[in-house]
Design a protein around this motif. Structure first.
Motif, PDB file in Angstrom:
ATOM      1  N   ASN A   1       0.797  -1.222   0.000  1.00 13.46           N
ATOM      2  CA  ASN A   1       0.000   0.000   0.000  1.00 13.46           C
ATOM      3  C   ASN A   1       0.822   1.262   0.000  1.00 13.46           C
ATOM      4  O   ASN A   1       0.273   2.348   0.099  1.00 13.46           O
ATOM      5  N   GLY A   2       2.135   1.144  -0.074  1.00 12.40           N
ATOM      6  CA  GLY A   2       2.924   2.367  -0.078  1.00 12.40           C
ATOM      7  C   GLY A   2       4.201   2.144  -0.841  1.00 12.40           C
ATOM      8  O   GLY A   2       4.689   1.020  -0.975  1.00 12.40           O
ATOM      9  N   LEU A   3       4.741   3.214  -1.362  1.00 12.81           N
ATOM     10  CA  LEU A   3       5.959   3.100  -2.156  1.00 12.81           C
ATOM     11  C   LEU A   3       6.861   4.251  -1.790  1.00 12.81           C
ATOM     12  O   LEU A   3       6.413   5.394  -1.752  1.00 12.81           O
ATOM     13  N   VAL A   4       8.104   3.934  -1.523  1.00  9.99           N
ATOM     14  CA  VAL A   4       9.074   4.990  -1.274  1.00  9.99           C
ATOM     15  C   VAL A   4      10.108   4.881  -2.376  1.00  9.99           C
ATOM     16  O   VAL A   4      10.738   3.847  -2.539  1.00  9.99           O
ATOM     17  N   LEU A   5      10.253   5.946  -3.127  1.00 11.51           N
ATOM     18  CA  LEU A   5      11.183   5.928  -4.242  1.00 11.51           C
ATOM     19  C   LEU A   5      12.269   6.939  -3.944  1.00 11.51           C
ATOM     20  O   LEU A   5      11.997   8.120  -3.751  1.00 11.51           O
ATOM     21  N   SER A   6      13.487   6.449  -3.887  1.00 11.72           N
ATOM     22  CA  SER A   6      14.573   7.304  -3.455  1.00 11.72           C
ATOM     23  C   SER A   6      15.684   7.250  -4.488  1.00 11.72           C
ATOM     24  O   SER A   6      16.154   6.181  -4.847  1.00 11.72           O
ATOM     25  N   HIS A   7      16.075   8.413  -4.943  1.00  9.81           N
ATOM     26  CA  HIS A   7      17.193   8.456  -5.882  1.00  9.81           C
ATOM     27  C   HIS A   7      18.458   8.492  -5.071  1.00  9.81           C
ATOM     28  O   HIS A   7      18.556   9.273  -4.130  1.00  9.81           O
ATOM     29  N   LEU A   8      19.388   7.584  -5.373  1.00 14.07           N
ATOM     30  CA  LEU A   8      20.369   7.356  -4.342  1.00 14.07           C
ATOM     31  C   LEU A   8      21.477   8.347  -4.072  1.00 14.07           C
ATOM     32  O   LEU A   8      21.588   8.788  -2.945  1.00 14.07           O
ATOM     33  N   PRO A   9      22.314   8.654  -5.002  1.00 13.75           N
ATOM     34  CA  PRO A   9      23.354   9.559  -4.513  1.00 13.75           C
ATOM     35  C   PRO A   9      22.728  10.886  -4.073  1.00 13.75           C
ATOM     36  O   PRO A   9      22.626  11.826  -4.825  1.00 13.75           O
ATOM     37  N   ASP A  10      22.265  10.891  -2.872  1.00 19.59           N
ATOM     38  CA  ASP A  10      21.539  11.978  -2.206  1.00 19.59           C
ATOM     39  C   ASP A  10      20.503  12.665  -3.100  1.00 19.59           C
ATOM     40  O   ASP A  10      20.479  13.877  -3.214  1.00 19.59           O
ATOM     41  N   GLY A  11      19.669  11.851  -3.700  1.00 18.11           N
ATOM     42  CA  GLY A  11      18.644  12.446  -4.531  1.00 18.11           C
ATOM     43  C   GLY A  11      17.349  12.596  -3.757  1.00 18.11           C
ATOM     44  O   GLY A  11      17.268  12.197  -2.610  1.00 18.11           O
ATOM     45  N   PRO A  12      16.313  13.092  -4.383  1.00 21.19           N
ATOM     46  CA  PRO A  12      15.064  13.279  -3.659  1.00 21.19           C
ATOM     47  C   PRO A  12      14.397  11.945  -3.369  1.00 21.19           C
ATOM     48  O   PRO A  12      14.634  10.952  -4.048  1.00 21.19           O
ATOM     49  N   THR A  13      13.595  11.972  -2.342  1.00 21.30           N
ATOM     50  CA  THR A  13      12.852  10.785  -1.936  1.00 21.30           C
ATOM     51  C   THR A  13      11.378  11.108  -2.016  1.00 21.30           C
ATOM     52  O   THR A  13      10.927  12.086  -1.447  1.00 21.30           O
ATOM     53  N   ALA A  14      10.658  10.270  -2.702  1.00 23.33           N
ATOM     54  CA  ALA A  14       9.224  10.495  -2.822  1.00 23.33           C
ATOM     55  C   ALA A  14       8.491   9.355  -2.148  1.00 23.33           C
ATOM     56  O   ALA A  14       8.859   8.195  -2.303  1.00 23.33           O
ATOM     57  N   HIS A  15       7.474   9.715  -1.409  1.00 23.98           N
ATOM     58  CA  HIS A  15       6.697   8.719  -0.689  1.00 23.98           C
ATOM     59  C   HIS A  15       5.293   8.733  -1.254  1.00 23.98           C
ATOM     60  O   HIS A  15       4.644   9.769  -1.283  1.00 23.98           O
ATOM     61  N   PHE A  16       4.853   7.560  -1.734  1.00 26.27           N
ATOM     62  CA  PHE A  16       3.553   7.481  -2.388  1.00 26.27           C
ATOM     63  C   PHE A  16       2.654   6.552  -1.633  1.00 26.27           C
ATOM     64  O   PHE A  16       3.091   5.617  -0.980  1.00 26.27           O
ATOM     65  N   ARG A  17       1.384   6.791  -1.821  1.00 29.32           N
ATOM     66  CA  ARG A  17       0.407   5.824  -1.359  1.00 29.32           C
ATOM     67  C   ARG A  17       0.008   5.025  -2.584  1.00 29.32           C
ATOM     68  O   ARG A  17      -0.341   5.575  -3.605  1.00 29.32           O
ATOM     69  N   MET A  18       0.082   3.706  -2.466  1.00 27.97           N
ATOM     70  CA  MET A  18      -0.162   2.867  -3.645  1.00 27.97           C
ATOM     71  C   MET A  18      -1.500   2.181  -3.481  1.00 27.97           C
ATOM     72  O   MET A  18      -1.823   1.692  -2.402  1.00 27.97           O
ATOM     73  N   SER A  19      -2.260   2.149  -4.551  1.00 30.23           N
ATOM     74  CA  SER A  19      -3.576   1.510  -4.435  1.00 30.23           C
ATOM     75  C   SER A  19      -3.871   0.750  -5.708  1.00 30.23           C
ATOM     76  O   SER A  19      -3.179   0.898  -6.699  1.00 30.23           O
ATOM     77  N   SER A  20      -4.912  -0.008  -5.679  1.00 26.99           N
ATOM     78  CA  SER A  20      -5.333  -0.897  -6.760  1.00 26.99           C
ATOM     79  C   SER A  20      -4.153  -1.508  -7.470  1.00 26.99           C
ATOM     80  O   SER A  20      -3.857  -1.214  -8.609  1.00 26.99           O
ATOM     81  N   VAL A  21      -3.465  -2.361  -6.770  1.00 28.18           N
ATOM     82  CA  VAL A  21      -2.358  -3.104  -7.333  1.00 28.18           C
ATOM     83  C   VAL A  21      -2.929  -4.354  -7.978  1.00 28.18           C
ATOM     84  O   VAL A  21      -3.665  -5.100  -7.344  1.00 28.18           O
ATOM     85  N   ARG A  22      -2.589  -4.548  -9.252  1.00 30.47           N
ATOM     86  CA  ARG A  22      -3.048  -5.772  -9.901  1.00 30.47           C
ATOM     87  C   ARG A  22      -1.828  -6.536 -10.358  1.00 30.47           C
ATOM     88  O   ARG A  22      -1.000  -5.999 -11.087  1.00 30.47           O
ATOM     89  N   LEU A  23      -1.726  -7.771  -9.944  1.00 34.22           N
ATOM     90  CA  LEU A  23      -0.627  -8.591 -10.410  1.00 34.22           C
ATOM     91  C   LEU A  23      -0.929  -9.074 -11.823  1.00 34.22           C
ATOM     92  O   LEU A  23      -2.034  -8.920 -12.324  1.00 34.22           O
ATOM     93  N   ARG A  24       0.053  -9.702 -12.408  1.00 35.84           N
ATOM     94  CA  ARG A  24      -0.114 -10.079 -13.818  1.00 35.84           C
ATOM     95  C   ARG A  24      -1.268 -11.030 -14.008  1.00 35.84           C
ATOM     96  O   ARG A  24      -2.014 -10.942 -14.982  1.00 35.84           O
ATOM     97  N   LYS A  25      -1.441 -11.938 -13.064  1.00 37.17           N
ATOM     98  CA  LYS A  25      -2.471 -12.945 -13.313  1.00 37.17           C
ATOM     99  C   LYS A  25      -3.862 -12.381 -13.144  1.00 37.17           C
ATOM    100  O   LYS A  25      -4.842 -12.986 -13.534  1.00 37.17           O
ATOM    101  N   GLU A  26      -3.944 -11.202 -12.512  1.00 44.53           N
ATOM    102  CA  GLU A  26      -5.281 -10.646 -12.319  1.00 44.53           C
ATOM    103  C   GLU A  26      -5.698  -9.748 -13.462  1.00 44.53           C
ATOM    104  O   GLU A  26      -6.807  -9.245 -13.476  1.00 44.53           O
ATOM    105  N   ILE A  27      -4.794  -9.516 -14.394  1.00 46.12           N
ATOM    106  CA  ILE A  27      -5.135  -8.620 -15.499  1.00 46.12           C
ATOM    107  C   ILE A  27      -5.782  -9.446 -16.585  1.00 46.12           C
ATOM    108  O   ILE A  27      -5.267 -10.485 -16.984  1.00 46.12           O
ATOM    109  N   LYS A  28      -6.893  -8.938 -17.072  1.00 46.44           N
ATOM    110  CA  LYS A  28      -7.569  -9.705 -18.108  1.00 46.44           C
ATOM    111  C   LYS A  28      -6.917  -9.454 -19.450  1.00 46.44           C
ATOM    112  O   LYS A  28      -6.375  -8.390 -19.712  1.00 46.44           O
ATOM    113  N   ARG A  29      -6.984 -10.403 -20.309  1.00 48.77           N
ATOM    114  CA  ARG A  29      -6.508 -10.273 -21.696  1.00 48.77           C
ATOM    115  C   ARG A  29      -5.071  -9.808 -21.728  1.00 48.77           C
ATOM    116  O   ARG A  29      -4.701  -8.901 -22.437  1.00 48.77           O
TER     117      ARG A  29
END
Lengths: 324, 291
Positions: free
Chosen positions: A181-209
């Motif tokens: 339910n959450g994602l933290v994306l951090s660019h490493l050599p002292d880059g910005p860090t973004a914190h997201f709320r993640m929702s409606s995650v669908r794995l490959r098998k749940e995607i139709k067609r």
């Protein structure tokens, strides 16, 4: 008050509604005490309203046709995107200041092709099956990425190790009650860090067609609708995850589409059927992100300097105001 | 007297500290030594009693004697125990020196347990704490609803297709896709306009005239039959470059055709196609990533 000169009130279902019902001007349907009658009168009133509306539309259409060429252009319907409150940080494509900023910020080495992205994907403690599978799929989607289990390690300790091993980005997928339910994306050599709320995650098998598995080719990247300065920097963050030279033979495309502050991620395989038609087939996981905060340095919850935090009380007041 | 108290509270009448469960009775009194409701562990029914309790990380020994039974305010005497485990045990021993074995033993046991859990607390606070953030139901609902609406408004498929076609038009894919004349002519014109500004003229403009003659009409789309393999057979390609690219395309088509489902459109090329060669060597224009 009363029903006045209206036609016969309904008695258990009521007689069929007459063509034109006259309600006296001081009459309001809500004043009838009897529920059944009130309901009936309300339905009749509604029908009448609908009829009037239809008549109005017809009249307008006739007028339009009568005028022919001289008719005023059709009114554009108002959408939320149309009515969006103008954000003063919207990026103008010709803005030099923005261009200069972007040439000198933390992503400049990536965009100058000096660094090749190398991503570390990890989770919070004790990930459950769904999160693990999602991480694996994400690793197939993002080239040059590695999944490592987090066994109780503190992020602050991981980060120097990652920098030492030449990783450029760190993704931490936070999990709650067995779903990510959450994602933290951090660019490493002292880059910005973004914190997201993640929702409606669908794995490959749940995607139709869906199609086959994503191949190893480097996908293209589409970033849609990142208009403001903040949106721009987030867009660059996403772009920095993928190697700079997409392999077009792979015909894969990763899309980050921003709509009303929700970023939708999709991964497709496309094929050009002709010069004007393209078919796309969804592979790969999909999820939506909503930005919660953007920090200037790498991940540090206590002493970090926040560039942007989502403050609910201030920022969620208007329905037409978006920040990305 | 304690016997009377016990016979009242313990067995027959009501004791507000007593909690009964199926197997056992518990005592909720904070001064209780063992936590069970027994004749020997009831602080109300014993006039001589002792407990160990901790407050804010420090352990105290509480004692109650008969002499002070008449003074409820001064009933419980409190002794601070040292932080050193052994010293504290000795302190308990010396304070409860002539007291019944049971109470002494249980006090020491309780003290041991308390110190153990205090140590554990201190260790855990050093590790990473998990911060629990309460979800606000109204806000969650609101955000989910807005996300759905944003998804509908986004029209993702259309947006992606539009973007891909844009990129095709702007020739970011270079020579990989060869499409009928119109778009390519347009692209040619654009590039002719650009060629003034471009330094190296790698273009051969004679070929344009040749190509004009070579033009053949392409069939309409949507014929459901052909494989990409047919396309290759129909081609007459002379240039090596083109051949390479076609091989590459062939590979791509093979990978496509493996995953081909006969009913699903996007997985295969549609029409029988006569390839038109344009023997131009153009620099692939720089790929633009839209932001």
């Amino acid at each position: 008050a009363g029903e006045g000169s209206a036609s016969t009130p309904g008695d258990g279902g009521g007689p069929p509604a007459p063509e034109r019902v006259l309600f006296p001007p001081t009459f309001s349907v809500s004043e009838i005490k009897n529920k059944q009658r009130r309901h009936f009168m309300f339905l009749r009133w509604k029908q009448q309203q609908r009829k009037e509306k239809l008549a109005l539309k017809k009249k307008r259409r006739k007028e339009r046709e009568a005028l022919g060429d001289k008719a005023p252009p059709k009114a554009v319907p108002k959408t939320i995107e149309n009515q969006r409150v103008y954000d003063e940080t919207t990026v103008d494509p010709n803005d030099e200041e923005v261009a200069f900023d972007e040439a000198t910020d933390e992503f400049a080495p990536y965009f100058n092709r000096q660094t090749v992205p190398k991503i570390l994907i990890t989770t919070s403690d004790r990930p459950r099956g769904r999160t693990v599978r999602f991480c694996e799929q994400l690793a197939t989607v993002i080239p040059n990425s590695h999944v490592y289990y987090r066994r109780g390690l503190a992020l602050k300790r991981i980060i120097p190790q990652c920098i030492a091993r030449d990783f450029t980005d760190l993704i931490v997928i936070n999990e709650d009650r067995k779903i990510p339910n959450g994602l933290v994306l951090s660019h490493l050599p002292d880059g910005p860090t973004a914190h997201f709320r993640m929702s409606s995650v669908r794995l490959r098998k749940e995607i139709k067609r869906k199609g086959k598995e994503p191949t190893e080719h480097v996908p293209e990247v589409i970033l849609n609708n990142f208009t403001t300065r903040l949106g721009h920097s987030i867009g660059r963050m996403f772009a920095a995850l993928f190697p700079h030279d997409p392999q077009f033979i792979g015909r894969q495309v990763a899309t980050f589409h921003n709509q009303r502050d929700y970023i939708f991620f999709r991964f497709h395989r496309y094929i050009f059927k002709s010069e004007k038609k393209v078919g796309i087939q969804e592979l790969g996981p999909r999820f939506t992100l909503k930005l919660r905060s953007l920090q200037k340095g790498t991940f540090d919850s206590k002493f970090g300097e926040y560039e942007w935090i989502h403050k609910r009380r201030e920022m969620d007041t208007s329905r037409r105001k978006f920040h990305l | 007297s304690p016997q009377v108290v016990w016979s009242m509270l313990g067995n027959r009448q009501f004791c507000s500290y007593k909690m009964t469960t199926k197997t056992q009775n518990f005592c909720r009194n904070e001064y209780n030594l063992t936590g069970l409701c027994n004749r020997s562990s009831c602080p109300l029914a014993n006039s001589q009693y002792a407990t160990v309790r901790e407050e804010k990380g420090r352990c105290y020994l509480y004692m109650k004697t008969i002499e002070r039974a008449a003074f409820p305010r001064r009933l419980w005497e409190r002794v601070l125990l040292s932080k050193n485990y052994e010293k504290a045990l000795e302190q308990i021993d010396e304070n409860l020196i002539y007291w019944p074995r049971f109470i002494r033993h249980k006090c020491k046991q309780r003290f041991t347990k308390i110190t153990q859990y205090l140590i554990r607390i201190r260790k855990l606070t050093l590790k990473r704490q998990r911060k629990l953030v309460p979800l606000r139901r109204k806000i969650e609902r609101r955000e989910n609803r807005r996300e759905e609406k944003a998804l509908i408004a986004a029209q993702l498929d259309n947006a992606i297709e539009k973007e891909l076609l844009e990129r095709l038009k702007q020739d970011t894919y270079g020579d990989i896709y060869n499409f009928p004349i119109h778009a390519f002519d347009k692209a040619l014109q654009q590039q002719d306009a650009e060629s003034e500004s471009e330094s190296d003229a790698e273009r051969e403009e004679d070929d344009d005239d040749e190509d004009v003659d070579k033009r053949e009409f392409v069939e309409a789309e949507d014929s459901e039959l052909s494989d990409f393999e047919d396309m290759d057979k129909l081609e007459t390609s002379s240039e090596e470059e083109q051949e390479e690219e076609e091989e590459v395309e062939k590979q791509a088509s093979h990978s496509k055709s493996k995953g081909k489902t006969p009913l699903k459109g996007p997985a295969r090329r549609k029409r029988p196609y006569i390839e038109i060669e344009y023997e131009e060597e153009t620099e692939p224009s720089t790929k633009t990533k839209t932001a």
